[in-house]
Design a protein around this motif. Structure first.
Motif, PDB file in Angstrom:
ATOM      1  N   TYR A   1       4.508  -1.318   1.576  1.00 37.81           N
ATOM      2  CA  TYR A   1       3.384  -1.948   1.213  1.00 37.81           C
ATOM      3  C   TYR A   1       2.705  -1.181   0.191  1.00 37.81           C
ATOM      4  CZ  TYR A   1       4.191  -4.424   5.588  1.00 37.81           C
ATOM      5  OH  TYR A   1       4.849  -4.974   6.606  1.00 37.81           O
ATOM      6  N   LEU A   2       2.731  -2.274  -0.878  1.00 38.02           N
ATOM      7  CA  LEU A   2       2.076  -1.709  -2.378  1.00 38.02           C
ATOM      8  C   LEU A   2       0.557  -2.070  -2.543  1.00 38.02           C
ATOM      9  CD1 LEU A   2       5.220  -2.711  -4.382  1.00 38.02           C
ATOM     10  CD2 LEU A   2       4.673  -0.369  -3.504  1.00 38.02           C
ATOM     11  N   SER A   3       0.033  -2.861  -1.762  1.00 32.52           N
ATOM     12  CA  SER A   3      -1.363  -3.335  -1.615  1.00 32.52           C
ATOM     13  C   SER A   3      -1.933  -3.468  -0.350  1.00 32.52           C
ATOM     14  CB  SER A   3      -1.648  -4.681  -2.530  1.00 32.52           C
ATOM     15  OG  SER A   3      -1.097  -5.625  -1.708  1.00 32.52           O
ATOM     16  N   ASN A   4      -3.235  -3.213  -0.218  1.00 33.46           N
ATOM     17  CA  ASN A   4      -3.999  -3.538   1.028  1.00 33.46           C
ATOM     18  C   ASN A   4      -4.577  -4.880   1.085  1.00 33.46           C
ATOM     19  OD1 ASN A   4      -3.516  -0.902   2.142  1.00 33.46           O
ATOM     20  ND2 ASN A   4      -5.312  -0.021   0.923  1.00 33.46           N
TER      21      ASN A   4
ATOM     22  N   SER B   1       0.867  -1.033   0.101  1.00 31.26           N
ATOM     23  CA  SER B   1      -0.039   0.065  -0.007  1.00 31.26           C
ATOM     24  C   SER B   1       0.739   1.208  -0.058  1.00 31.26           C
ATOM     25  CB  SER B   1      -0.953   0.012   1.221  1.00 31.26           C
ATOM     26  OG  SER B   1      -1.715   0.984   1.363  1.00 31.26           O
ATOM     27  N   SER B   2       0.264   2.443   0.128  1.00 32.08           N
ATOM     28  CA  SER B   2       1.007   3.418  -0.052  1.00 32.08           C
ATOM     29  C   SER B   2       1.436   3.921   1.270  1.00 32.08           C
ATOM     30  CB  SER B   2       0.235   4.579  -0.680  1.00 32.08           C
ATOM     31  OG  SER B   2      -1.098   4.725   0.126  1.00 32.08           O
ATOM     32  N   PHE B   3       1.680   2.901   2.449  1.00 31.15           N
ATOM     33  CA  PHE B   3       2.356   3.350   3.593  1.00 31.15           C
ATOM     34  C   PHE B   3       3.468   2.808   3.759  1.00 31.15           C
ATOM     35  CE2 PHE B   3      -0.622   0.133   4.977  1.00 31.15           C
ATOM     36  CZ  PHE B   3       0.163  -0.746   5.733  1.00 31.15           C
ATOM     37  N   ALA B   4       4.391   3.260   4.787  1.00 30.44           N
ATOM     38  CA  ALA B   4       5.678   2.232   4.981  1.00 30.44           C
ATOM     39  C   ALA B   4       5.961   2.321   6.161  1.00 30.44           C
ATOM     40  CB  ALA B   4       6.782   2.921   4.176  1.00 30.44           C
ATOM     41  N   LEU B   5       6.718   1.482   6.953  1.00 29.13           N
ATOM     42  CA  LEU B   5       7.329   1.208   8.060  1.00 29.13           C
ATOM     43  C   LEU B   5       8.672   1.936   7.956  1.00 29.13           C
ATOM     44  CD1 LEU B   5       6.182  -2.431   9.192  1.00 29.13           C
ATOM     45  CD2 LEU B   5       5.370  -0.262  10.056  1.00 29.13           C
ATOM     46  N   LEU B   6       8.754   2.708   9.392  1.00 29.55           N
ATOM     47  CA  LEU B   6      10.233   3.380   9.168  1.00 29.55           C
ATOM     48  C   LEU B   6      10.429   4.298   8.145  1.00 29.55           C
ATOM     49  CD1 LEU B   6      12.349   0.131  10.262  1.00 29.55           C
ATOM     50  CD2 LEU B   6      11.293   1.548  11.531  1.00 29.55           C
TER      51      LEU B   6
ATOM     52  N   GLU C   1       3.636   5.925  -7.756  1.00 26.76           N
ATOM     53  CA  GLU C   1       4.892   5.266  -7.533  1.00 26.76           C
ATOM     54  C   GLU C   1       4.619   4.040  -7.262  1.00 26.76           C
ATOM     55  OE1 GLU C   1       7.474   8.845  -5.484  1.00 26.76           O
ATOM     56  OE2 GLU C   1       6.046   7.895  -4.214  1.00 26.76           O
ATOM     57  N   ARG C   2       3.462   3.671  -6.529  1.00 26.40           N
ATOM     58  CA  ARG C   2       3.356   2.195  -6.191  1.00 26.40           C
ATOM     59  C   ARG C   2       3.040   1.454  -7.374  1.00 26.40           C
ATOM     60  NH1 ARG C   2      -2.009   2.450  -4.022  1.00 26.40           N
ATOM     61  NH2 ARG C   2      -2.509   2.169  -6.096  1.00 26.40           N
ATOM     62  N   ASP C   3       2.410   1.937  -8.091  1.00 27.76           N
ATOM     63  CA  ASP C   3       1.814   1.538  -9.673  1.00 27.76           C
ATOM     64  C   ASP C   3       3.001   1.223 -10.526  1.00 27.76           C
ATOM     65  OD1 ASP C   3      -0.679   1.449  -8.545  1.00 27.76           O
ATOM     66  OD2 ASP C   3      -1.377   2.908 -10.079  1.00 27.76           O
ATOM     67  N   HIS C   4       4.189   2.087 -10.209  1.00 30.08           N
ATOM     68  CA  HIS C   4       5.104   2.007 -11.081  1.00 30.08           C
ATOM     69  C   HIS C   4       6.154   0.789 -10.552  1.00 30.08           C
ATOM     70  CE1 HIS C   4       8.571   3.548 -13.596  1.00 30.08           C
ATOM     71  NE2 HIS C   4       9.496   3.297 -12.606  1.00 30.08           N
ATOM     72  N   ILE C   5       6.232   0.817  -9.206  1.00 34.83           N
ATOM     73  CA  ILE C   5       6.920  -0.323  -8.836  1.00 34.83           C
ATOM     74  C   ILE C   5       6.499  -1.838  -9.175  1.00 34.83           C
ATOM     75  CG2 ILE C   5       7.606  -1.602  -6.524  1.00 34.83           C
ATOM     76  CD1 ILE C   5       7.891   1.312  -5.639  1.00 34.83           C
ATOM     77  N   ILE C   6       5.175  -2.000  -9.184  1.00 36.99           N
ATOM     78  CA  ILE C   6       4.301  -3.179  -9.237  1.00 36.99           C
ATOM     79  C   ILE C   6       4.624  -3.528 -10.897  1.00 36.99           C
ATOM     80  CG2 ILE C   6       2.153  -4.148  -9.704  1.00 36.99           C
ATOM     81  CD1 ILE C   6       1.312  -2.490  -7.102  1.00 36.99           C
ATOM     82  N   LYS C   7       4.595  -2.628 -11.754  1.00 36.55           N
ATOM     83  CA  LYS C   7       4.606  -2.583 -12.942  1.00 36.55           C
ATOM     84  C   LYS C   7       6.289  -3.225 -13.600  1.00 36.55           C
ATOM     85  CE  LYS C   7       4.506  -0.262 -17.757  1.00 36.55           C
ATOM     86  NZ  LYS C   7       4.222   1.027 -18.362  1.00 36.55           N
ATOM     87  N   LEU C   8       7.133  -2.578 -12.730  1.00 37.86           N
ATOM     88  CA  LEU C   8       8.411  -2.936 -12.986  1.00 37.86           C
ATOM     89  C   LEU C   8       8.745  -4.242 -12.571  1.00 37.86           C
ATOM     90  CD1 LEU C   8      10.451   0.204 -11.633  1.00 37.86           C
ATOM     91  CD2 LEU C   8      10.243  -0.578 -14.111  1.00 37.86           C
ATOM     92  N   ALA C   9       8.142  -4.905 -11.328  1.00 38.54           N
ATOM     93  CA  ALA C   9       8.306  -6.320 -10.810  1.00 38.54           C
ATOM     94  C   ALA C   9       7.324  -7.467 -11.229  1.00 38.54           C
ATOM     95  CB  ALA C   9       8.211  -5.998  -9.420  1.00 38.54           C
ATOM     96  N   ARG C  10       6.238  -7.060 -11.947  1.00 37.28           N
ATOM     97  CA  ARG C  10       5.233  -7.970 -11.957  1.00 37.28           C
ATOM     98  C   ARG C  10       5.704  -9.280 -12.865  1.00 37.28           C
ATOM     99  NH1 ARG C  10       0.690  -4.858 -13.597  1.00 37.28           N
ATOM    100  NH2 ARG C  10      -0.160  -5.183 -11.646  1.00 37.28           N
ATOM    101  N   ASN C  11       6.408  -9.050 -14.075  1.00 31.90           N
ATOM    102  CA  ASN C  11       6.722 -10.285 -15.005  1.00 31.90           C
ATOM    103  C   ASN C  11       8.088 -10.815 -14.503  1.00 31.90           C
ATOM    104  OD1 ASN C  11       4.108 -10.107 -16.233  1.00 31.90           O
ATOM    105  ND2 ASN C  11       4.863  -8.415 -17.272  1.00 31.90           N
ATOM    106  N   LYS C  12       8.869 -10.300 -13.791  1.00 25.73           N
ATOM    107  CA  LYS C  12       9.945 -10.709 -13.433  1.00 25.73           C
ATOM    108  C   LYS C  12      10.187 -11.612 -12.109  1.00 25.73           C
ATOM    109  CE  LYS C  12      11.899  -6.791 -15.633  1.00 25.73           C
ATOM    110  NZ  LYS C  12      11.640  -5.441 -15.856  1.00 25.73           N
TER     111      LYS C  12
ATOM    112  N   GLN D   1      13.908  -4.872  -2.915  1.00 27.32           N
ATOM    113  CA  GLN D   1      13.338  -5.948  -3.141  1.00 27.32           C
ATOM    114  C   GLN D   1      11.792  -5.952  -3.077  1.00 27.32           C
ATOM    115  OE1 GLN D   1      14.416  -9.082  -0.370  1.00 27.32           O
ATOM    116  NE2 GLN D   1      14.087 -10.445  -1.725  1.00 27.32           N
ATOM    117  N   VAL D   2      11.229  -6.434  -4.350  1.00 28.45           N
ATOM    118  CA  VAL D   2       9.747  -6.503  -4.421  1.00 28.45           C
ATOM    119  C   VAL D   2       9.285  -7.915  -4.064  1.00 28.45           C
ATOM    120  CG1 VAL D   2       7.709  -6.023  -5.752  1.00 28.45           C
ATOM    121  CG2 VAL D   2       9.739  -4.366  -6.062  1.00 28.45           C
ATOM    122  N   LEU D   3       8.531  -8.076  -3.039  1.00 31.06           N
ATOM    123  CA  LEU D   3       8.048  -9.205  -2.697  1.00 31.06           C
ATOM    124  C   LEU D   3       6.665  -9.346  -2.906  1.00 31.06           C
ATOM    125  CD1 LEU D   3      10.104  -9.875   0.539  1.00 31.06           C
ATOM    126  CD2 LEU D   3      10.656 -10.630  -1.616  1.00 31.06           C
ATOM    127  N   ARG D   4       6.094 -10.848  -3.376  1.00 34.50           N
ATOM    128  CA  ARG D   4       4.741 -11.025  -3.297  1.00 34.50           C
ATOM    129  C   ARG D   4       4.292 -12.483  -2.586  1.00 34.50           C
ATOM    130  NH1 ARG D   4       2.739 -11.719  -8.879  1.00 34.50           N
ATOM    131  NH2 ARG D   4       4.130 -13.431  -8.855  1.00 34.50           N
TER     132      ARG D   4
END
Length: 190
Positions: A165-168, A12-17, A60-71, A129-132
């Motif tokens: 966090y990129l999603s809720n 999601s659009s929030f972050a820890l730390l 920004e969140r959508d951009h990160i998801i797009k960069l990582a989605r197929n990799k 590092q993007v994780l799902r």
């Protein structure tokens, strides 16, 4: 020790730390335009854990998801003795590392993270590092540091970990710190 799914640098659009500091913004990708202390909540002091709501813009969140989605590939863990990466049932997520300064948006997020943590990016910043984590996937309780000489030589132990966090999600996905001072009295959602 962290429990749950530590969508490290992710969901999601929030972050820890972390928090937001203004910067130049490429056309088409908005950045949170100001640092707003009312968006920061101190969760614990020992260790220092803060929640910043709105650290990433939706773009920004959508951009990160797009960069990582197929990799994305199966996540690995570092072997405590050799430092080599290996797959393990301890961590069942999938993920990908983005290149440092991959583009203007990623460079801006990396710079903002360094500014908020007061840690110089060049000496301390790792690649994002993007994780799902899908239903039922996990990263079992673990300490977030390295024992092996190989990874210690590559930069050593972390001074801070930033989770974006990129999603809720309605249930699951949390990261908890059971050894934090006062953790037993805290809401389980953090």
């Amino acid at each position: 020790m962290a429990y749950g799914s530590p969508l490290a640098f992710f969901f999601s659009s929030f972050a820890l730390l972390v928090a937001s500091i203004p910067a130049l913004v490429p056309v088409g990708v908005a950045e949170p335009s100001f640092y707003d202390p009312s968006r920061v909540t101190q969760l614990f002091w020992r260790p220092r854990i803060f929640l910043y709501k709105g650290f990433l813009s939706d773009e920004e969140r959508d951009h990160i998801i797009k960069l990582a989605r197929n990799k994305m590939t199966r996540s690995i863990v570092a072997d405590n003795e050799s430092g080599k990466g290996l797959t393990s049932n301890v961590r069942t997520s999938s993920g990908v590392f983005l290149q440092k300064h991959q583009d203007e948006v990623i460079a801006r997020i990396e710079s903002r993270t360094a500014t908020w943590t007061f840690l110089p990016e060049a000496e301390n910043g790792e690649s994002i590092q993007v994780l799902r984590y899908r239903d039922g996937q996990k990263y079992e309780p673990h300490f977030d540091y390295f024992h092996d000489p190989k990874n210690q030589a590559l930069g050593g132990l972390r001074y801070a970990t930033v989770l974006m966090y990129l999603s809720n999600v309605n249930k699951g996905g949390e990261t908890v710190f059971p050894n934090a001072e006062g953790a037993s009295s805290r809401h389980k959602g953090y």
